[in-house]
Scaffold this motif. Structure first.
Motif, mmCIF file in Angstrom:
data_model
loop_
_atom_site.group_PDB
_atom_site.id
_atom_site.type_symbol
_atom_site.label_atom_id
_atom_site.label_comp_id
_atom_site.label_asym_id
_atom_site.label_seq_id
_atom_site.Cartn_x
_atom_site.Cartn_y
_atom_site.Cartn_z
ATOM 1 N N ASN A 142 0.773 -1.153 -0.059
ATOM 2 C CA ASN A 142 0.005 -0.001 0.034
ATOM 3 C C ASN A 142 0.833 1.288 -0.223
ATOM 4 O O ASN A 142 1.885 1.381 0.776
ATOM 5 N N GLU A 143 0.365 2.140 -0.860
ATOM 6 C CA GLU A 143 1.450 3.308 -1.113
ATOM 7 C C GLU A 143 0.623 4.686 -1.521
ATOM 8 O O GLU A 143 -0.548 4.377 -2.039
ATOM 9 N N ARG A 144 0.966 5.764 -1.107
ATOM 10 C CA ARG A 144 -0.109 6.972 -1.540
ATOM 11 C C ARG A 144 -0.195 7.077 -2.868
ATOM 12 O O ARG A 144 1.033 7.013 -3.449
ATOM 13 N N ASP A 145 -1.356 7.523 -3.388
ATOM 14 C CA ASP A 145 -1.557 8.081 -4.631
ATOM 15 C C ASP A 145 -1.658 6.704 -5.800
ATOM 16 O O ASP A 145 -1.597 6.954 -7.083
ATOM 17 N N GLU A 149 -4.164 2.379 -2.508
ATOM 18 C CA GLU A 149 -3.612 3.390 -1.619
ATOM 19 C C GLU A 149 -4.738 3.030 -0.622
ATOM 20 O O GLU A 149 -4.047 3.122 0.719
ATOM 21 N N SER A 150 -5.912 3.050 -0.615
ATOM 22 C CA SER A 150 -6.727 2.758 0.665
ATOM 23 C C SER A 150 -6.950 1.208 0.819
ATOM 24 O O SER A 150 -6.611 0.431 0.223
ATOM 25 N N ASN A 173 2.381 4.052 5.789
ATOM 26 C CA ASN A 173 1.815 4.538 4.362
ATOM 27 C C ASN A 173 0.415 4.608 4.527
ATOM 28 O O ASN A 173 -0.201 5.634 3.874
ATOM 29 N N GLY A 177 -1.582 8.426 4.079
ATOM 30 C CA GLY A 177 -2.395 8.530 3.138
ATOM 31 C C GLY A 177 -4.031 8.811 3.840
ATOM 32 O O GLY A 177 -5.144 8.722 3.163
#
Length: 285
Positions: A142-145, A149-150, A173, A177
Motif C-alpha cells: 500500500n502506497e499513497r496515490d 492506496e486505501s 503508508n 494517506g
C-alpha cells in the motif's frame, strides 16, 4: 523469535558492503534489497548482481525480498517498457535467491480509481503470470496515490487475484494517506498479509515503531499471538538525520524529534524499537 527480521539497508548507506555491515551490527539476518551502490536493484546488470550475491554469501545475509519500484509509475506510462524493467527485477530475484518481489499498483489520477481499474488489473495480471512461471511471488505494498492506496482498494486487489498477488502491510503508508492502520485497515486485510514493512508515523511524520499512531504493537500482537505469523518484518526507518544537532542549544535541541546524527544511528533506532515491541509480545507467549 519465529518472525524473521529484514531491512532496507540502503537507508544505512549507498555502499552495499556498509549496508551488510550495518545489518550485522543490528543482528538482522535478511535484507530487502532496494539500492545497491547507489543504483536501483531494477537496473543492475548480471555482473553487478553476481557481485552482490558474493557479498551476501560472505556476510551470511539472505534476501527476504526484492524491494523493486515496479508499479510505481503512472498507469498511462508505456507498459512494454515497464515489462522490460520487470524482467530485470525477476532476474535479480532469481540471482539473489528470493521468491518475493515488492510491487505497487500504479499511480492513478485522484478520484479516478474506478476508471483505471481494468488497466491496473490487466497489468498486474500480466506480471503475476510472468512471475508465477518462474516460481516468484509478487507482493503489493500500500502506497499513497497508487491504485492500492486505501484499505478498500487493497482489498479489491487481494480478492481479485485470490492469492496470485500477496500483500505487504505498511502502517505508516496508510497514515500518510489519511487512513487508519488499526483496527480499520488491519481488520480488512489481515487474512492477506504476507509480510510487513515496519515504520510508524504521526502528524509530524515518520517515527520509530511504537511512537506513532500505527498501533504496530497491536498489529504484531494479533498476528503473532493469534495468527501464528512467522514471516518477514522489514525495518524501513525513513527517519531524518539531523547533522547539525550538536550545534543547537537548549530548547531548540529539544524541538528536534528524531535526534539522529547519522544514518547508522537512525537505522539502529528503528531496529531497536521493533525489537523492543517484539520482546514485549513474545514475553506474553
Amino acid at each position: 523469535m519465529p518472525v524473521k527480521l529484514s531491512g532496507f539497508a540502503d537507508e544505512i548507506s549507498d555502499n552495499f558492503v556498509e549496508q551488510l555491515e550495518g545489518l550485522k551490527a543490528n543482528e538482522i539476518e535478511y535484507i530487502e534489497v532496494r539500492g545497491v551502490n547507489g543504483k536501483s536493484i531494477s537496473v543492475l546488470n548480471q555482473e553487478e548482481l553476481d557481485e552482490a550475491k558474493k557479498l551476501l554469501e560472505q556476510y551470511n545475509i539472505k534476501v527476504s525480498s526484492i524491494g523493486s519500484p515496479i508499479g510505481k509509475v503512472r498507469i498511462t506510462d508505456d507498459f512494454d517498457e515497464h515489462l522490460r524493467v520487470f524482467d530485470n527485477v525477476m532476474n535479480a530475484a532469481l540471482t539473489l535467491e528470493t521468491k518475493y518481489i515488492r510491487i505497487f499498483s500504479f499511480f492513478v489520477p485522484a478520484n479516478y480509481h474506478l476508471k483505471y481499474r481494468d488497466d491496473v488489473l490487466y497489468r498486474l495480471g500480466v506480471m503475476a503470470d510472468k512471475a508465477a512461471q518462474k516460481n516468484l511471488i509478487l507482493c503489493h505494498e500500500n502506497e499513497r496515490d497508487i491504485y492500492g492506496e486505501s484499505p478498500e482498494m487493497c482489498l479489491d486487489l487481494m480478492t481479485h487475484f485470490n492469492g496470485a498477488i500477496k500483500f505487504i502491510f505498511d502502517p505508516a503508508n496508510f497514515i500518510v494517506g489519511k487512513f487508519t492502520p488499526y483496527p480499520d485497515a488491519y481488520n480488512m486485510l489481515a487474512d492477506y498479509i504476507e509480510y510487513l514493512h515496519i515504520k510508524d508515523a504521526d502528524d509530524t511524520g515518520i517515527v520509530p515503531a511504537g511512537q506513532g499512531t500505527g498501533k504496530i504493537k497491536e498489529i504484531l500482537s494479533d498476528l503473532i499471538l493469534k495468527r501464528n505469523f512467522d514471516n518477514f518484518l522489514s525495518v524501513e526507518p525513513h527517519l531524518s538525520v539531523f547533522t547539525g544537532l550538536d550545534k543547537l542549544e537548549g530548547g531548540e535541541n529539544k524541538l528536534v524529534k528524531n535526534k539522529f546524527k547519522s544514518k547508522e544511528e537512525a537505522f539502529a533506532a528503528a531496529s531497536n524499537a521493533l525489537k523492543k515491541i517484539l520482546k514485549e509480545i513474545y514475553d506474553k507467549k
